[in-house]
Scaffold this motif. Structure first.
Motif, short mmCIF file in Angstrom:
data_model
loop_
_atom_site.label_atom_id
_atom_site.label_comp_id
_atom_site.label_asym_id
_atom_site.label_seq_id
_atom_site.Cartn_x
_atom_site.Cartn_y
_atom_site.Cartn_z
N LYS A 278 0.81 -1.22 0.00
CA LYS A 278 0.00 0.00 0.00
C LYS A 278 0.84 1.27 0.00
CE LYS A 278 -4.31 -1.62 0.41
NZ LYS A 278 -4.17 -2.72 -0.50
N LYS A 279 2.11 1.16 0.50
CA LYS A 279 2.94 2.36 0.62
C LYS A 279 4.28 2.14 -0.07
CE LYS A 279 1.14 3.70 5.12
NZ LYS A 279 1.50 4.07 6.49
N ILE A 280 4.61 3.04 -0.98
CA ILE A 280 5.81 2.90 -1.80
C ILE A 280 6.76 4.05 -1.48
CG2 ILE A 280 6.63 3.06 -4.21
CD1 ILE A 280 4.98 0.54 -3.90
N ALA A 281 8.05 3.76 -1.37
CA ALA A 281 9.03 4.85 -1.20
C ALA A 281 10.12 4.74 -2.24
CB ALA A 281 9.64 4.77 0.21
N ILE A 282 10.62 5.92 -2.67
CA ILE A 282 11.64 5.92 -3.72
C ILE A 282 12.58 7.12 -3.62
CG2 ILE A 282 10.10 7.12 -5.38
CD1 ILE A 282 11.50 5.36 -7.56
N PRO A 283 13.89 6.86 -3.78
CA PRO A 283 14.82 7.97 -3.99
C PRO A 283 14.88 8.23 -5.49
CG PRO A 283 16.03 5.91 -3.63
CD PRO A 283 14.56 5.56 -3.69
N THR A 284 14.94 9.48 -5.91
CA THR A 284 14.87 9.74 -7.35
C THR A 284 15.67 10.97 -7.77
OG1 THR A 284 13.34 10.25 -9.17
CG2 THR A 284 12.74 11.10 -7.02
N ALA A 285 16.09 10.93 -9.03
CA ALA A 285 16.72 12.09 -9.65
C ALA A 285 15.68 12.93 -10.36
CB ALA A 285 17.78 11.62 -10.64
N GLY A 286 14.42 12.50 -10.33
CA GLY A 286 13.34 13.27 -10.94
C GLY A 286 12.34 12.41 -11.68
N ASN A 287 12.77 11.86 -12.81
CA ASN A 287 11.81 11.14 -13.67
C ASN A 287 11.20 9.91 -13.01
OD1 ASN A 287 11.43 12.49 -16.20
ND2 ASN A 287 13.60 12.17 -16.58
N ALA A 288 12.00 9.16 -12.27
CA ALA A 288 11.45 7.96 -11.62
C ALA A 288 10.42 8.35 -10.57
CB ALA A 288 12.56 7.12 -11.00
N GLY A 289 10.65 9.49 -9.92
CA GLY A 289 9.71 9.98 -8.90
C GLY A 289 8.37 10.32 -9.54
N GLY A 290 8.42 11.05 -10.65
CA GLY A 290 7.19 11.44 -11.35
C GLY A 290 6.41 10.20 -11.76
N ALA A 291 7.13 9.22 -12.30
CA ALA A 291 6.46 7.99 -12.75
C ALA A 291 5.88 7.23 -11.56
CB ALA A 291 7.44 7.12 -13.54
N THR A 292 6.64 7.15 -10.47
CA THR A 292 6.13 6.46 -9.27
C THR A 292 4.84 7.11 -8.80
OG1 THR A 292 8.36 5.97 -8.56
CG2 THR A 292 6.67 5.86 -6.87
#
Ligand code: PLP
Ligand code: ZN
Length: 399
Positions: free
Chosen positions: A133-147
């Motif tokens: 139910k809960k997702i966490a991600i470190p990102t340089a930008g694009n992966a964050g937007g997609a997540t």
């Protein structure tokens, strides 16, 4: 009754110690050696149920290769229409730089504007299948937007950590999709550490690059598509901008799978990884002939997706480059930004700085005799430039 997808996913296998894990288990890295896991398939079964010539009639998204993707129930597929991006002949760019068979695989046309959509569609679908139910991600930008977009579609919560110099559009985008964003005074690796430290307490599932087995499955579909769009003859050369490396690793995996499926022969493209001068751990390791890369101290590049000082899948990136007789090259920030402009002016494609690096690499590789003018070369335009306007408008940064 819930409808099955005909996926032939059988288990997870460690890329290093080869230990096998059940596909039902929710895993990050290998429990024994802390290295990435790969999904494995029953290739014989897949061979008998997918008729290569019938693919033509399938949906124009990456889910056309469903049997070779891990999701088992149709209702768990979280899709925004990712994949089946155009492969276009770059005639004017080719003429300008002296290449006769130059192509662009335009990943900027994916939902959320980058190839990261493919990885997230696969990873978030798997997370849904496993009840996360809960997702966490470190990102340089694009992966964050997609997540943020895919978790919104799935009805999950997203916690996104990005360096504070990440272009502003990425934060705004994530928030518009309902994600919680934290900007960190540090690098993507520092964001990754925060996710690791807090995930247990917060109940987050960590989907950092290659620390989760399914993003690479989505990205491998770039390899399947390329083969299908080129009538099952792979090009001589693929040039790909590399940070965490899932693009290259995923395509290399796809080529191996497709050969086993009997869809392609043994010919492989030379895989060329492009990094930025200010952060080129893979280039250094490649040149030194070592298996693992050393973390870069004080990495600096305007191409935020390439500002990845250390990658858990470094050995897999290096293996694909070496096994393919490819290369790893670094280009300057000035050159990669110029690459964006050249691409824009000749082909009408506004690319992300990371993708501009592939254009910049062309000249360098030609000069070094590493590619030839009449070879079939595919540049991966991994993302759109539209979210990087602050990078392009800040003359101070560019100079
Ligand atoms: C546009 C773009 N290209 C390339 C990359 C590098 O991708 P990878 O981390 O899979 O090597 C990124 C990563 O953020 C990106 O956003
Ligand atoms: Zn292992």
């Amino acid at each position: 009754m819930a409808k099955r997808t005909k996926s032939t996913f059988i288990h997870l296998e460690c890329t290093s110690c080869k230990k096998i894990f059940p596909k039902e288990q929710l895993l990050n890295l290998c429990i024994s050696c802390s290295l990435p896991l790969f999904a494995r398939y029953d290739i014989e079964k897949a061979r008998s149920i997918i008729l290569k010539d019938q693919l033509l009639y399938r949906e124009d998204t990456m889910w056309r290769y469903k049997e070779m993707l891990p999701v088992e129930y149709e209702e768990n597929i979280v899709t925004l229409g990712e994949g089946w991006t155009p492969l276009v002949a770059a005639k004017r760019l080719g003429e300008l730089l002296g290449f006769s068979k130059l192509y662009l695989k335009d990943e900027s046309l994916n939902p959320t504007g980058s190839f990261k959509a493919r990885g997230m569609s696969a990873a978030i679908s798997q997370a849904k299948e496993k009840g996360v139910k809960k997702i966490a991600i470190p990102t340089a930008g694009n992966a964050g937007g997609a997540t943020a977009a895919y978790t919104a579609k799935a009805g999950q919560e997203a916690y996104v950590f990005m360096p504070d110099d990440t272009p502003a559009a990425f934060q705004i985008e994530c928030e518009q999709y309902g994600a919680i964003v934290e900007k960190i005074d540090g690098l993507i690796s520092d964001c990754g550490k925060i996710v690791s430290q807090r995930k247990k307490r917060e109940g987050w599932f960590d989907i950092s690059t290659l620390k989760e087995p399914y993003r690479v499955e989505g990205k491998k579909t770039m390899g399947y598509e390329l083969a299908e769009q080129m009538n099952w003859q792979l090009p001589d050369v693929i040039i790909y901008p590399t940070g965490g490396g899932t693009g290259i690793i995923g395509m290399w995996k796809a080529f191996q799978e497709m050969e086993k499926l009997g869809w392609i022969g043994s010919k492989r493209p030379r895989m060329i990884s492009v990094q930025a001068d200010g952060c080129a751990p893979i280039v250094r390791a490649f040149n030194e002939g070592v298996e693992r890369a050393i973390s870069v101290e004080n990495p600096k590049t305007l191409a935020s997706g390439l500002c990845v000082p250390t990658a858990v899948g470094d050995f897999l990136i290096l293996q694909s480059i070496r096994d393919s007789n490819g290369y790893a090259v670094a280009v300057s920030d000035e050159a990669l930004l110029e690459g964006v402009t050249t691409l824009g002016k000749t082909e009408g494609v506004f690319a992300a700085p990371e993708a501009g690096a592939t254009v910049a690499a062309l000249e360098k590789l030609l000069k070094n005799g590493q590619i030839l003018k009449d070879e079939q070369i595919v540049l991966f335009i991994t993302g759109s430039g539209i979210k990087y306007v602050d990078v392009f408008t800040s003359s101070e940064k560019v100079s």
